[in-house]
Design a protein around this motif. Structure first.
Motif, PDB file in Angstrom:
ATOM      1  N   MET A  54      -4.569 -13.241   1.969  1.00 28.00           N
ATOM      2  CA  MET A  54      -5.326 -12.509   0.956  1.00 28.00           C
ATOM      3  C   MET A  54      -5.912 -11.273   1.626  1.00 28.00           C
ATOM      4  O   MET A  54      -6.281 -11.313   2.796  1.00 28.00           O
ATOM      5  CB  MET A  54      -6.435 -13.393   0.382  1.00 28.00           C
ATOM      6  CG  MET A  54      -5.891 -14.616  -0.319  1.00 28.00           C
ATOM      7  SD  MET A  54      -7.183 -15.714  -0.941  1.00 28.00           S
ATOM      8  CE  MET A  54      -7.798 -14.744  -2.303  1.00 28.00           C
ATOM      9  N   THR A  55      -5.976 -10.199   0.883  1.00 28.09           N
ATOM     10  CA  THR A  55      -6.400  -8.929   1.449  1.00 28.09           C
ATOM     11  C   THR A  55      -7.379  -8.237   0.501  1.00 28.09           C
ATOM     12  O   THR A  55      -7.202  -8.285  -0.716  1.00 28.09           O
ATOM     13  CB  THR A  55      -5.175  -8.017   1.661  1.00 28.09           C
ATOM     14  OG1 THR A  55      -4.231  -8.703   2.477  1.00 28.09           O
ATOM     15  CG2 THR A  55      -5.562  -6.716   2.317  1.00 28.09           C
ATOM     16  N   LYS A  56      -8.362  -7.616   1.089  1.00 29.07           N
ATOM     17  CA  LYS A  56      -9.309  -6.805   0.322  1.00 29.07           C
ATOM     18  C   LYS A  56      -9.408  -5.457   1.009  1.00 29.07           C
ATOM     19  O   LYS A  56      -9.675  -5.373   2.209  1.00 29.07           O
ATOM     20  CB  LYS A  56     -10.681  -7.455   0.269  1.00 29.07           C
ATOM     21  CG  LYS A  56     -11.695  -6.616  -0.496  1.00 29.07           C
ATOM     22  CD  LYS A  56     -13.045  -7.298  -0.569  1.00 29.07           C
ATOM     23  CE  LYS A  56     -13.999  -6.444  -1.371  1.00 29.07           C
ATOM     24  NZ  LYS A  56     -15.322  -7.107  -1.480  1.00 29.07           N
ATOM     25  N   GLN A  57      -9.194  -4.401   0.251  1.00 27.24           N
ATOM     26  CA  GLN A  57      -9.343  -3.055   0.813  1.00 27.24           C
ATOM     27  C   GLN A  57     -10.825  -2.752   0.925  1.00 27.24           C
ATOM     28  O   GLN A  57     -11.596  -2.967  -0.009  1.00 27.24           O
ATOM     29  CB  GLN A  57      -8.677  -2.007  -0.067  1.00 27.24           C
ATOM     30  CG  GLN A  57      -8.764  -0.627   0.518  1.00 27.24           C
ATOM     31  CD  GLN A  57      -8.026   0.406  -0.322  1.00 27.24           C
ATOM     32  OE1 GLN A  57      -7.477   0.101  -1.366  1.00 27.24           O
ATOM     33  NE2 GLN A  57      -8.021   1.616   0.153  1.00 27.24           N
ATOM     34  N   LEU A  58     -11.246  -2.251   2.078  1.00 28.52           N
ATOM     35  CA  LEU A  58     -12.640  -1.886   2.320  1.00 28.52           C
ATOM     36  C   LEU A  58     -12.815  -0.401   2.102  1.00 28.52           C
ATOM     37  O   LEU A  58     -12.148   0.406   2.743  1.00 28.52           O
ATOM     38  CB  LEU A  58     -13.051  -2.283   3.738  1.00 28.52           C
ATOM     39  CG  LEU A  58     -12.900  -3.770   4.063  1.00 28.52           C
ATOM     40  CD1 LEU A  58     -13.227  -4.023   5.517  1.00 28.52           C
ATOM     41  CD2 LEU A  58     -13.758  -4.617   3.145  1.00 28.52           C
ATOM     42  N   GLN A  59     -13.688  -0.060   1.222  1.00 31.15           N
ATOM     43  CA  GLN A  59     -13.992   1.355   0.956  1.00 31.15           C
ATOM     44  C   GLN A  59     -15.070   1.833   1.916  1.00 31.15           C
ATOM     45  O   GLN A  59     -15.976   1.065   2.241  1.00 31.15           O
ATOM     46  CB  GLN A  59     -14.483   1.531  -0.485  1.00 31.15           C
ATOM     47  CG  GLN A  59     -13.469   1.114  -1.527  1.00 31.15           C
ATOM     48  CD  GLN A  59     -12.196   1.951  -1.482  1.00 31.15           C
ATOM     49  OE1 GLN A  59     -12.225   3.124  -1.146  1.00 31.15           O
ATOM     50  NE2 GLN A  59     -11.070   1.332  -1.803  1.00 31.15           N
ATOM     51  N   GLU A  77       0.846  -1.195   0.000  1.00 27.88           N
ATOM     52  CA  GLU A  77       0.000   0.000   0.000  1.00 27.88           C
ATOM     53  C   GLU A  77       0.881   1.245   0.000  1.00 27.88           C
ATOM     54  O   GLU A  77       2.006   1.218   0.485  1.00 27.88           O
ATOM     55  CB  GLU A  77      -0.904   0.016   1.239  1.00 27.88           C
ATOM     56  CG  GLU A  77      -1.927  -1.101   1.259  1.00 27.88           C
ATOM     57  CD  GLU A  77      -2.917  -0.997   0.117  1.00 27.88           C
ATOM     58  OE1 GLU A  77      -3.419   0.116  -0.142  1.00 27.88           O
ATOM     59  OE2 GLU A  77      -3.170  -2.016  -0.534  1.00 27.88           O
TER      60      GLU A  77
END
Length: 153
Positions: A145-150, A31
């Motif tokens: 595993m990663t997911k960006q949260l908006q 990031e």
């Protein structure tokens, strides 16, 4: 430890931030390193020990390393857990046992704060992998595993 390691406080924010900038040259985050956001999050962490702990290592009044431990909670891992979120030693001060001492500190501090497991993630090819293995960390059979949260609008 051969060098002084102290629990950091808000007054150490600038010193930690400077070391974080040095780390970005060696091992940049996936990031973006947004200075404003990083300073805000450092401030939050330094003021809320329930989130985690930061240790700063000095040698002859020169900051040479830091360790960030962050806490989580997992049913699989028996409750409160800890992560070595950041561990950095200045290049000129490596190979002197500082990283190993910081890992020992991460274990003892995490245990003292009720953590059942200590986790860390490391990039493939990082030269510290063998140190982590020697200190008892094992390769995980899972992918991170990663997911960006908006934010919700």
């Amino acid at each position: 430890m051969l060098h002084e390691a102290k629990l950091a406080s808000l007054t150490d924010l600038d010193s930690i931030f400077k070391l974080m900038q040095h780390m970005q040259r060696d091992e940049p985050w996936t990031e973006s390193f947004d200075e404003t956001r990083v300073r805000y999050n450092l401030s939050e962490l330094l003021q809320n020990p329930a989130y985690g702990l930061i240790y700063l290592v000095s040698n002859a009044n020169r900051n040479i390393a830091y360790l960030v431990i962050c806490f989580d909670y997992s049913l699989e891992y028996r409750g409160k857990g800890a992560w070595v979120d950041e561990l950095f030693v200045e290049p000129d001060d490596r190979q002197r046992g500082i990283g190993a001492c910081l890992l020992d500190l991460a274990e003892s501090a995490s245990r003292e704060h009720g953590a059942q497991f200590l986790h860390l993630e490391v990039d493939h090819g990082n030269r510290a992998i063998e140190l982590y293995r020697r200190r008892g960390f094992v390769d995980h059979k899972r992918y991170l595993m990663t997911k960006q949260l908006q934010p919700q609008k």
